[in-house]
Design a protein around this motif. Sequence first.
Motif, short mmCIF file in Angstrom:
data_model
loop_
_atom_site.label_atom_id
_atom_site.label_comp_id
_atom_site.label_asym_id
_atom_site.label_seq_id
_atom_site.Cartn_x
_atom_site.Cartn_y
_atom_site.Cartn_z
N CYS A 109 -1.16 7.73 -1.64
CA CYS A 109 -2.06 6.72 -1.05
C CYS A 109 -3.50 7.25 -1.11
CB CYS A 109 -1.66 6.45 0.40
SG CYS A 109 -2.84 5.44 1.32
N ALA A 125 -5.93 6.56 0.66
CA ALA A 125 -6.54 6.78 1.97
C ALA A 125 -5.94 7.98 2.69
CB ALA A 125 -6.37 5.53 2.83
N CYS A 173 -0.63 3.00 0.75
CA CYS A 173 0.69 2.96 1.38
C CYS A 173 0.83 1.74 2.29
CB CYS A 173 0.94 4.25 2.17
SG CYS A 173 -0.01 4.38 3.69
N HIS A 191 -4.29 0.77 5.55
CA HIS A 191 -5.03 1.87 4.92
C HIS A 191 -5.99 1.35 3.86
CE1 HIS A 191 -2.48 5.57 6.24
NE2 HIS A 191 -3.07 4.92 7.22
ZN ZN Z 1 -1.93 5.58 3.43
#
Ligand code: ZN
Length: 441
Positions: A394, A396, A417, A421
């Motif tokens: 992910c 983030a 994800c 995020h």
């Molecule tokens: Zn994430």
Amino acid sequence: MDFTKLFSTLSLTGEDIPPRSTTRPTRKPKFVKFLSGDNGEGMPETFFEDPRTFKPKPGPHGQIQTWGIFPYNEDNIWDYGPPIFLRQASGGTPWPENQFMNVLKDRKREQLSKLDLADLDKKDVVIKIHLKFLQDANGDPRIWRRVRLSAGMKIGVFQDKVLSPILNWVRNLHCYTFTDLRDGAVFGPDDANATDIMHINQVGYVYLPDDKYMLAHLFSKVGDTFAHLYDYGDKWHHEIEIEKIFPVEESYGRVQILDGKGMCPGENMRGSYQYQNFLKAYDTDSYTEQVKKKREILDCPNYKGFGKPPSLFDIDAFDVDQANERLSAALSSPNSVRAGMKAFTMPINPSAHDSRTGKLKKGQSIQREWDHESHGYWQETTSSTKDKRSQSACAACGKPGGQDLKTCSGCRAILYCSAEHQKVHWKDVHKKQCSRKYLKK
Ligand SMILES: [Zn+2]
Ligand SMILES: [Zn+2]
């Protein structure tokens, strides 16, 4: 080809090279087949054994390095370069060392295919990464980082997007390996093409592709350690210890820097042993000499952006904000393209095709950055397409990917994800970098 003649013309003496038999070996190899004219001269003893039943040889601390093929001694990594080069150059049948090593690699691959991870890949772990041989006055690691992350992260993604940025190594500049110290199995980047790849025989000959295996494949319990070797030429030795394993229900997959100490060595400072002496000298140096040494570190490519005078550089500090910035930048970018690692080139003919690079894949392009001070340019292949889901994290939080990751609908290059995020990351980071920023206000 007459190997005997060729070997006798080479000078095989030198500090890095162990004593070897210069006479014709009396025994026949149990498995590997020599090419005609080759009598195995200069071949490490191990390769006369049978790789199908070979048992790795542990080193002095019970750890097994480089597939356990040598009585490994980190002070003196053996260099069998010339004979191997000659065997490689002879073409035809796989050269004997590789015949042997490929069997070890296949045996490990087979073991891994049957391995039950028992959800270890779904668990967060706390790891402590330290640079070996670099100690403080108490004998404790002088440069280290503690980080929490998911054991399900692919080894290659971990090296590229977590380990390099939090330590401050340049991403995608040198080759590297990870070693499972329980059996000596080596993992590394497929297609890597930095020039230090030429020393691959010193770091284990072959490796399993690190984008196919997870951190969870390198350990099983708290207290286990695995090794990371960065740069086959200079050789920076790292060790990574598992300090904690969280239960699945307390695991979120987020990459979190918890703690650390010490600035990363300068990228060009010739490896762990040289740097050990460098630090020893630094500790007793005068102020002026110390500033000189700091300047030497700051002149290296991994401190290009330091932007402050050397006197303000503290060798033993750890700046967690800077580390977090580098981590965030790495996570919100595509994976490095190992087939087009960073390289410095002098512009004899800047438009010439880089012979190291094969055909570019879809979405890949060659980036060049002029370096005024060095009168040359840095070149690297980068990708603008999104990472394979199986090799992603992910953007983030760094949670390792799966089929459930969501794509940024603007650039389609970044994965998240969760919608949450994506939202946070858009506001804080991605708004400025998304190629389709005009789509949104
Ligand atoms: Zn994430
Ligand atoms: Zn985007």
